[in-house]
Design an enzyme around this catalytic site. Structure first.
Site, PDB file in Angstrom:
ATOM      1  N   HIS A 121     -24.037  31.141  55.185  1.00 15.79           N
ATOM      2  CA  HIS A 121     -23.447  31.572  54.151  1.00 15.79           C
ATOM      3  C   HIS A 121     -22.038  31.200  54.444  1.00 15.79           C
ATOM      4  CE1 HIS A 121     -21.687  33.752  50.949  1.00 15.79           C
ATOM      5  NE2 HIS A 121     -21.010  34.696  51.599  1.00 15.79           N
ATOM      6  N   ASP A 125     -27.584  28.473  52.742  1.00 16.65           N
ATOM      7  CA  ASP A 125     -27.204  29.785  52.524  1.00 16.65           C
ATOM      8  C   ASP A 125     -28.277  30.597  51.851  1.00 16.65           C
ATOM      9  OD1 ASP A 125     -25.958  32.178  51.934  1.00 16.65           O
ATOM     10  OD2 ASP A 125     -24.250  31.171  50.859  1.00 16.65           O
ATOM     11  N   SER A 181     -17.937  33.903  48.362  1.00 11.90           N
ATOM     12  CA  SER A 181     -18.739  35.083  48.628  1.00 11.90           C
ATOM     13  C   SER A 181     -18.542  36.252  47.523  1.00 11.90           C
ATOM     14  CB  SER A 181     -18.501  35.323  49.983  1.00 11.90           C
ATOM     15  OG  SER A 181     -19.538  36.510  50.373  1.00 11.90           O
TER      16      SER A 181
END
Length: 399
Positions: free
Chosen positions: A351, A318, A146
């Site tokens: 995600h 995602d 991330s």
């Protein structure tokens, strides 16, 4: 394996904004034994901590187990029996490192919003300073997921000679307008909470409602439509279920309190017990500000000095950091004739997949850390047709 957080006092630190603090404190954890050339730096995500591995309860973060426990450890993908693993809490956070909730030595009170604005570059520079403190020179690898992946990319740009391998997971060269807008709404939820009081709420009621709303929005960004449908559908939590986070309007009792609402309320209630609202403001702004090409003519120009190997990993479900965005970073590496692969993982977890699907993340990551791009579990969307991705996964949110 370490079982306690350590704290390094690194002296005066000047942030990219030009402001400085007299003594930067960095909370960190180390795992394994250092042999001189075996250090792997793991960069945590937005609200993560230095507690990446180990089974003990971290009382600072209230983590019963570590955030990447299934990836980092003896015999795991990032093998602490072979590598010396370092994970440092980033400046601006509230998990031990200097941030808005830390004491300002000039006043004896928490910094609040007097704490200098932070950037991803500040995170990287603080990690380099910590590694110098630990006697670590060149890194075997930098891994991050991330916004931690942005942090990993920044290492390739800022310290290209200090990194042998870089593995950015579920990340991008910059946020797109959709995610920038959602982060702006999350911050507005905090700053319009009456208890925020310009960030000077320490010692009094905290802006818990605003932070809870911000966290709820974050959860909606991290989950995919398919995973939410599977997990919650339209099910009701039951008439006896308690609305934990916010009082309901008078008419609400007529309608069902749904599982998805109950989940969001529960998660946000737990989050406000462990995280600082000002830190959330600071860290989301750092993520929003990050741009791989900043100061350069292009992403490829930014990466041109890096001569190591890179593995990009992305997930088809995602929409926060899309497959297409990861592919554009891979293309930037290729434009420099860099050694890079982009490994796409089929997943409908959104995600959060990089955290919740270790069985898919671990093998290619382990091979890359051990053997570089020659690792047998690594595929590349440009060379292996079996790992082609469908742009439909990204089209709604990446344009």
């Amino acid at each position: 394996m370490s079982d306690n957080r350590e704290l390094a006092s690194l002296g005066e630190f000047r942030f990219e904004c030009g402001e400085s603090i007299p003594d930067l404190q960095i909370a960190y954890e180390t795992y394994g034994e250092f042999t001189g050339e075996n250090c792997v730096l793991v960069c945590h995500a937005l609200t993560g901590s230095a507690h990446v591995a180990g089974s003990f309860r971290d009382t600072t973060t209230d983590q019963a187990s570590a955030w990447w426990e299934d990836i980092v450890g003896p015999g795991k993908a990032v093998d602490t029996a072979e590598y010396y693993v370092v994970c440092a809490n980033i400046p601006g956070s509230c998990y031990g490192s200097s941030g808005p909730a830390s004491e300002n030595p000039e006043t004896g009170e928490p910094y609040g919003t007097d704490f200098p604005p932070v950037t991803v570059g500040d995170w990287t520079r603080s990690q380099r300073k910590l590694l110098d403190h630990l006697g670590v020179g060149r890194l075997h690898a930098v891994v991050g997921g991330s916004v931690g992946g942005m942090n990993a990319l920044d290492w390739a740009v800022r310290y290209p000679d200090d990194v042998r391998r870089v593995a950015p997971v579920a990340t991008a060269a910059r946020l797109d307008a959709q995610c920038l807008g959602m982060d702006a709404i999350a911050r507005r939820a905090i700053t319009t909470d009456p208890n925020w009081r310009g960030g000077e709420y320490y010692g009094g009621p905290a802006p818990d409602d605003g932070l809870a709303l911000a966290r709820q929005l974050g959860h909606m960004m991290y989950l995919s439509k398919a995973s939410m449908e599977r997990k919650f559908d339209r099910r009701s939590a039951g008439r006896d279920a308690h609305r934990e986070a916010f009082p309901a309007d008078p008419a609400a009792d007529f309608f069902p309190y749904r599982d998805v609402e109950s989940y969001l309320d529960y998660q946000s209630t737990k989050f406000v017990e462990r995280f600082d609202a000002n830190s959330y403001l600071y860290l989301t702004r750092a993520m929003d500000d990050y741009d791989l090409s900043s100061g350069y003519e292009s992403d490829a120009d930014a990466l041109a000095a890096f001569t190591g190997e890179a593995l990009l990993m992305s997930f088809t479900g995602d929409w926060h950091f899309t497959v297409a965005q990861s592919e554009r970073v891979a293309e930037a590496f290729r434009a420099t004739d860099g050694d890079v692969a982009h490994h796409v993982i089929e997943s409908d977890h959104g995600h959060d997949a990089f955290l919740v699907e270790p069985g898919k993340v671990g093998p290619p990551l382990a091979d890359f850390i051990d053997d570089g791009l020659a690792g047998k579990a690594i595929t590349d969307t440009k060379t292996d047709q079996s790992s082609d991705f469908a742009p439909v996964h990204a089209s709604l949110f990446s344009r």
